[in-house]
Design a protein around this motif. Structure first.
Motif, PDB file in Angstrom:
ATOM      1  N   VAL A   1      -8.899  -9.221  -6.544  1.00  0.00           N
ATOM      2  CA  VAL A   1      -9.687  -9.029  -7.756  1.00  0.00           C
ATOM      3  C   VAL A   1      -9.580 -10.280  -8.604  1.00  0.00           C
ATOM      4  N   GLY A   2     -10.708 -10.774  -9.047  1.00  0.00           N
ATOM      5  CA  GLY A   2     -10.689 -11.955  -9.914  1.00  0.00           C
ATOM      6  C   GLY A   2     -10.385 -13.214  -9.137  1.00  0.00           C
ATOM      7  N   SER A   3      -9.518 -14.028  -9.695  1.00  0.00           N
ATOM      8  CA  SER A   3      -9.202 -15.309  -9.058  1.00  0.00           C
ATOM      9  C   SER A   3      -8.482 -15.087  -7.730  1.00  0.00           C
ATOM     10  N   PRO A   4      -8.614 -16.041  -6.815  1.00  0.00           N
ATOM     11  CA  PRO A   4      -7.979 -15.895  -5.497  1.00  0.00           C
ATOM     12  C   PRO A   4      -6.473 -15.634  -5.630  1.00  0.00           C
ATOM     13  N   GLY A   5      -5.996 -14.734  -4.806  1.00  0.00           N
ATOM     14  CA  GLY A   5      -4.579 -14.419  -4.799  1.00  0.00           C
ATOM     15  C   GLY A   5      -4.155 -13.341  -5.776  1.00  0.00           C
ATOM     16  N   ARG A   6      -5.092 -12.814  -6.557  1.00  0.00           N
ATOM     17  CA  ARG A   6      -4.765 -11.697  -7.457  1.00  0.00           C
ATOM     18  C   ARG A   6      -5.055 -10.402  -6.718  1.00  0.00           C
ATOM     19  N   TRP A   7      -4.033  -9.841  -6.152  1.00  0.00           N
ATOM     20  CA  TRP A   7      -4.169  -8.644  -5.347  1.00  0.00           C
ATOM     21  C   TRP A   7      -3.900  -7.401  -6.164  1.00  0.00           C
ATOM     22  N   ARG A   8      -4.597  -6.334  -5.800  1.00  0.00           N
ATOM     23  CA  ARG A   8      -4.368  -5.018  -6.389  1.00  0.00           C
ATOM     24  C   ARG A   8      -4.255  -4.012  -5.257  1.00  0.00           C
ATOM     25  N   ILE A   9      -3.280  -3.127  -5.412  1.00  0.00           N
ATOM     26  CA  ILE A   9      -3.024  -2.090  -4.420  1.00  0.00           C
ATOM     27  C   ILE A   9      -3.286  -0.746  -5.099  1.00  0.00           C
ATOM     28  N   GLU A  10      -4.140   0.030  -4.491  1.00  0.00           N
ATOM     29  CA  GLU A  10      -4.421   1.345  -5.058  1.00  0.00           C
ATOM     30  C   GLU A  10      -3.164   2.208  -4.932  1.00  0.00           C
ATOM     31  N   ARG A  11      -2.829   2.882  -6.003  1.00  0.00           N
ATOM     32  CA  ARG A  11      -1.608   3.703  -6.031  1.00  0.00           C
ATOM     33  C   ARG A  11      -1.561   4.676  -4.857  1.00  0.00           C
ATOM     34  N   ARG A  12      -2.691   5.337  -4.596  1.00  0.00           N
ATOM     35  CA  ARG A  12      -2.768   6.292  -3.481  1.00  0.00           C
ATOM     36  C   ARG A  12      -2.491   5.615  -2.142  1.00  0.00           C
ATOM     37  N   VAL A  13      -2.991   4.383  -1.982  1.00  0.00           N
ATOM     38  CA  VAL A  13      -2.781   3.630  -0.742  1.00  0.00           C
ATOM     39  C   VAL A  13      -1.296   3.304  -0.577  1.00  0.00           C
ATOM     40  N   LEU A  14      -0.635   2.936  -1.660  1.00  0.00           N
ATOM     41  CA  LEU A  14       0.796   2.644  -1.578  1.00  0.00           C
ATOM     42  C   LEU A  14       1.572   3.907  -1.224  1.00  0.00           C
ATOM     43  N   GLU A  15       1.212   5.032  -1.814  1.00  0.00           N
ATOM     44  CA  GLU A  15       1.886   6.292  -1.487  1.00  0.00           C
ATOM     45  C   GLU A  15       1.670   6.656  -0.013  1.00  0.00           C
ATOM     46  N   ASP A  16       0.447   6.449   0.491  1.00  0.00           N
ATOM     47  CA  ASP A  16       0.163   6.699   1.914  1.00  0.00           C
ATOM     48  C   ASP A  16       1.000   5.774   2.797  1.00  0.00           C
ATOM     49  N   TYR A  17       1.117   4.518   2.391  1.00  0.00           N
ATOM     50  CA  TYR A  17       1.920   3.545   3.140  1.00  0.00           C
ATOM     51  C   TYR A  17       3.379   4.013   3.216  1.00  0.00           C
ATOM     52  N   ILE A  18       3.911   4.473   2.096  1.00  0.00           N
ATOM     53  CA  ILE A  18       5.297   4.955   2.071  1.00  0.00           C
ATOM     54  C   ILE A  18       5.446   6.155   2.998  1.00  0.00           C
ATOM     55  N   GLU A  19       4.515   7.092   2.939  1.00  0.00           N
ATOM     56  CA  GLU A  19       4.567   8.263   3.822  1.00  0.00           C
ATOM     57  C   GLU A  19       4.506   7.853   5.293  1.00  0.00           C
ATOM     58  N   GLN A  20       3.654   6.870   5.616  1.00  0.00           N
ATOM     59  CA  GLN A  20       3.564   6.376   6.993  1.00  0.00           C
ATOM     60  C   GLN A  20       4.884   5.782   7.447  1.00  0.00           C
ATOM     61  N   LYS A  21       5.561   5.065   6.560  1.00  0.00           N
ATOM     62  CA  LYS A  21       6.849   4.465   6.907  1.00  0.00           C
ATOM     63  C   LYS A  21       7.896   5.546   7.162  1.00  0.00           C
ATOM     64  N   TYR A  22       7.871   6.625   6.351  1.00  0.00           N
ATOM     65  CA  TYR A  22       8.778   7.738   6.605  1.00  0.00           C
ATOM     66  C   TYR A  22       8.495   8.359   7.974  1.00  0.00           C
ATOM     67  N   GLU A  23       7.223   8.568   8.280  1.00  0.00           N
ATOM     68  CA  GLU A  23       6.851   9.149   9.572  1.00  0.00           C
ATOM     69  C   GLU A  23       7.254   8.231  10.728  1.00  0.00           C
ATOM     70  N   GLU A  24       7.032   6.939  10.557  1.00  0.00           N
ATOM     71  CA  GLU A  24       7.421   5.962  11.576  1.00  0.00           C
ATOM     72  C   GLU A  24       8.933   6.008  11.810  1.00  0.00           C
ATOM     73  N   THR A  25       9.691   6.085  10.741  1.00  0.00           N
ATOM     74  CA  THR A  25      11.148   6.163  10.851  1.00  0.00           C
ATOM     75  C   THR A  25      11.568   7.440  11.564  1.00  0.00           C
ATOM     76  N   ARG A  26      10.923   8.546  11.209  1.00  0.00           N
ATOM     77  CA  ARG A  26      11.246   9.823  11.853  1.00  0.00           C
ATOM     78  C   ARG A  26      10.959   9.779  13.345  1.00  0.00           C
ATOM     79  N   ARG A  27       9.809   9.234  13.703  1.00  0.00           N
ATOM     80  CA  ARG A  27       9.441   9.149  15.123  1.00  0.00           C
ATOM     81  C   ARG A  27      10.372   8.224  15.897  1.00  0.00           C
ATOM     82  N   MET A  28      10.749   7.102  15.278  1.00  0.00           N
ATOM     83  CA  MET A  28      11.673   6.175  15.947  1.00  0.00           C
ATOM     84  C   MET A  28      13.033   6.837  16.167  1.00  0.00           C
TER      85      MET A  28
END
Length: 92
Positions: free
Chosen positions: A43-70
């Motif tokens: 967003v805006g100038s190059p390198g200004r990243w934004r992460i949607e809160r829901r996407v971050l929560e999904d990412y965390i859940e995926q990491k928990y699932e990945e850990t459980r499966r491993m």
């Protein structure tokens, strides 16, 4: 920022917000974004990243699932190795 709560932030997080939530460095969050492991938008100038809160929560859940499966895979793999190392049981 001392503490980030869902009530205190909007829809989008900065890289610094995400690094605090994940308890990793800002550089590590940028690496996750660059590798496309953590979806983000520029967003805006190059390198200004934004992460949607829901996407971050999904990412965390995926990491928990990945850990459980491993963990399950390691348990199954350890059981298979133990079975092999014991060898076949011979009858007399």
């Amino acid at each position: 920022m001392d503490h980030i709560s869902p009530e205190s932030i909007g829809r989008f997080l900065t890289v610094a917000d995400a690094s605090e939530i994940l308890n990793v460095s800002v550089d590590e969050v940028r690496e996750l974004i660059q590798s496309a492991e953590l979806p983000a938008i520029s967003v805006g100038s190059p390198g200004r990243w934004r992460i949607e809160r829901r996407v971050l929560e999904d990412y965390i859940e995926q990491k928990y699932e990945e850990t459980r499966r491993m963990s399950l895979w390691r348990e199954a793999n350890a059981a298979s190795i133990q079975d092999i190392s014991e060898g076949p049981k011979h009858r007399r």
